[in-house]
Design a protein around this motif. Sequence first.
Motif, PDB file in Angstrom:
ATOM      1  N   ASP A  55       1.204  -0.900  -0.198  1.00 34.78           N
ATOM      2  CA  ASP A  55      -0.455   0.121  -0.136  1.00 34.78           C
ATOM      3  C   ASP A  55       1.002   0.794   0.158  1.00 34.78           C
ATOM      4  N   ALA A  56       2.013   1.024   0.150  1.00 38.43           N
ATOM      5  CA  ALA A  56       2.776   2.032   0.298  1.00 38.43           C
ATOM      6  C   ALA A  56       3.588   2.501  -0.380  1.00 38.43           C
ATOM      7  N   VAL A  57       3.753   1.387  -1.258  1.00 32.90           N
ATOM      8  CA  VAL A  57       4.105   1.932  -2.947  1.00 32.90           C
ATOM      9  C   VAL A  57       2.853   2.106  -3.466  1.00 32.90           C
ATOM     10  N   ALA A  58       1.645   1.863  -3.209  1.00 32.12           N
ATOM     11  CA  ALA A  58       0.393   2.025  -4.438  1.00 32.12           C
ATOM     12  C   ALA A  58       0.441   3.451  -3.789  1.00 32.12           C
ATOM     13  N   CYS A  59       0.102   3.722  -3.134  1.00 29.26           N
ATOM     14  CA  CYS A  59       0.376   5.431  -2.890  1.00 29.26           C
ATOM     15  C   CYS A  59       0.687   6.666  -3.014  1.00 29.26           C
ATOM     16  N   ARG A  60       2.747   5.820  -3.706  1.00 27.98           N
ATOM     17  CA  ARG A  60       3.006   6.633  -4.015  1.00 27.98           C
ATOM     18  C   ARG A  60       3.297   6.958  -5.951  1.00 27.98           C
ATOM     19  N   HIS A  61       2.782   6.164  -6.172  1.00 26.83           N
ATOM     20  CA  HIS A  61       2.419   5.576  -7.953  1.00 26.83           C
ATOM     21  C   HIS A  61       1.406   6.378  -7.944  1.00 26.83           C
ATOM     22  N   GLU A  62       1.624   7.272  -8.942  1.00 31.85           N
ATOM     23  CA  GLU A  62       0.594   8.301  -9.679  1.00 31.85           C
ATOM     24  C   GLU A  62      -0.799   7.535 -10.231  1.00 31.85           C
ATOM     25  N   TYR A  63      -0.518   6.266 -11.087  1.00 29.31           N
ATOM     26  CA  TYR A  63      -1.727   6.041 -11.989  1.00 29.31           C
ATOM     27  C   TYR A  63      -2.014   4.540 -10.716  1.00 29.31           C
ATOM     28  N   SER A  64      -1.541   4.476  -9.647  1.00 29.31           N
ATOM     29  CA  SER A  64      -2.385   3.491  -8.087  1.00 29.31           C
ATOM     30  C   SER A  64      -3.843   4.166  -8.439  1.00 29.31           C
ATOM     31  N   TRP A  65      -4.823   2.965  -7.944  1.00 29.07           N
ATOM     32  CA  TRP A  65      -6.325   3.836  -7.254  1.00 29.07           C
ATOM     33  C   TRP A  65      -6.396   4.510  -5.954  1.00 29.07           C
TER      34      TRP A  65
END
Length: 504
Positions: free
Chosen positions: A211-221
């Motif tokens: 989730d930490a990675v996802a929150c940094r990824h501009e195209y993640s939900w």
Amino acid sequence: MAPPTTGAGFTPVIVGVGEVRNKHAGLDAAAEPAELMLAAIRQALRDTASASGALVVDSIAVVQPWTWQYGDLPGLLAARLGAGAVAAGARLHMTEHGGNQPGLLCDEAARAIASGQSKAAIIVGGEALASLAAFQKVGKYPPPGWTEPDLSGIRIDLSDKSMLGDGPAGRHGMGLPVHVYPLYENGLRARLGQTYEQNSRDSAEMYAAFDAVACRHEYSWRAGERPRSAQEIGTVTARNRVICSPYPLLMNAFNTVNLAAACVLTSVEHARELGIPEDKWVYVLGGAGTSDGNEFWLRNNFYSSPAISQSVDAALRVSGLERNEIDCFDFYSCFPIVPKIACQHLGLDPVRTLTRQIRGGKVRNGLVLANGGSLSYQHVVCLSNKPRKAGPYPAQPPLPKLVQQVEAPEFVESAEGLATIESNRQRGCVQFTVEFSRNGSPESGLIVGRLDKTGQRFLANHGDAATLARLADTSTEMVGVRGWVRHNESDSRNLLFIGTDAKI
């Protein structure tokens, strides 16, 4: 054993990628899946940075979406892209739905390019389930402006137990993804000798890292949001209720999103002709995939996946790589268990971050595992910033569609007598989960057991409230617990009773 080779020997590379995130604030911006896919394709084409601007694709492969039933989605995309982007007579193809499909399509496109059957290909997928849900909430269905649905198609609903049919799975109400992945989680937990608390902590810590990675990824939900802690993910609350033990809601699949992604593949030779910069090239070294089968009750065990092991090993072999040469692993799964099983096979720490990029020289070799179905279908591709060490791309898939040389216990549909929830001593592992209601109370015991007398495997539900309570109690280990199974003629279900009055 040397990997099989092709005759033409073109070198396949990914030269463009595109991602779209449409987390809109209102229905005016609620685009359908086809529009999101088109946006992702156009972004991927721009990403190639072709000097000539003349990249024309001769193949479009689409992963079938859940959101909407299209009559001819690949044809619709080709028509909207126009003749300037899609060659006349291009191969247009839509797969079945499945998380394994992007890996399979990448492998197939690379093979077609290597053999000279294709010069440039697009693979794409996308969903708009969040938009669809928003329209349904206000009573607007079908959504205005969306493509007319093809009502002859089959709409996929992974919460619909009727899709299980009238076989053993359907009669016992088990076999949906929300059931099968927890069966494996309980199986691996018991095999490792973990307590429920230890197992939940491992899953929560892994998902917190993701989730930490996802929150940094501009195209993640989840882009731009506050990452959830392991405690938030693992703690059961009214908002994070258990769906099927041991998984609370935040460890389950979340598909109510509006996302799309696309890749453009071509050959090194054609990329040079088009003037695509070399720093855009990611080499597809090889791929492999197989399946453990849809009938989960006929599988070897519930703590490992021969399909994952065989796909990983075969993909490495045909790519000319050893495990220690992979410095980036990307394991896709909708539940925690698949990364754990893959890491068990590879000897990795499942909490390790698996999201670095090959581009920019940060990583040399990457391995992508794509999982689909109810832990059914697997496909692995290996990517690199360098070409294959020797020989052209493999000409044929290295594995059959179904795993081979895997034994499983004999299965019986009607079971009667003393029985045990499968344990390591029986060539299996714990095979049960408890489905919970929306109010947080245990609703149904979903059991894979073995008859003591014959060792035959069977499916069952809980026979009484006391048995259900035992199964739902996370303070005790149910591996190897004995009971009595009876066949209920009225509905053809097997019922397992655990306790002193089990035979009554």
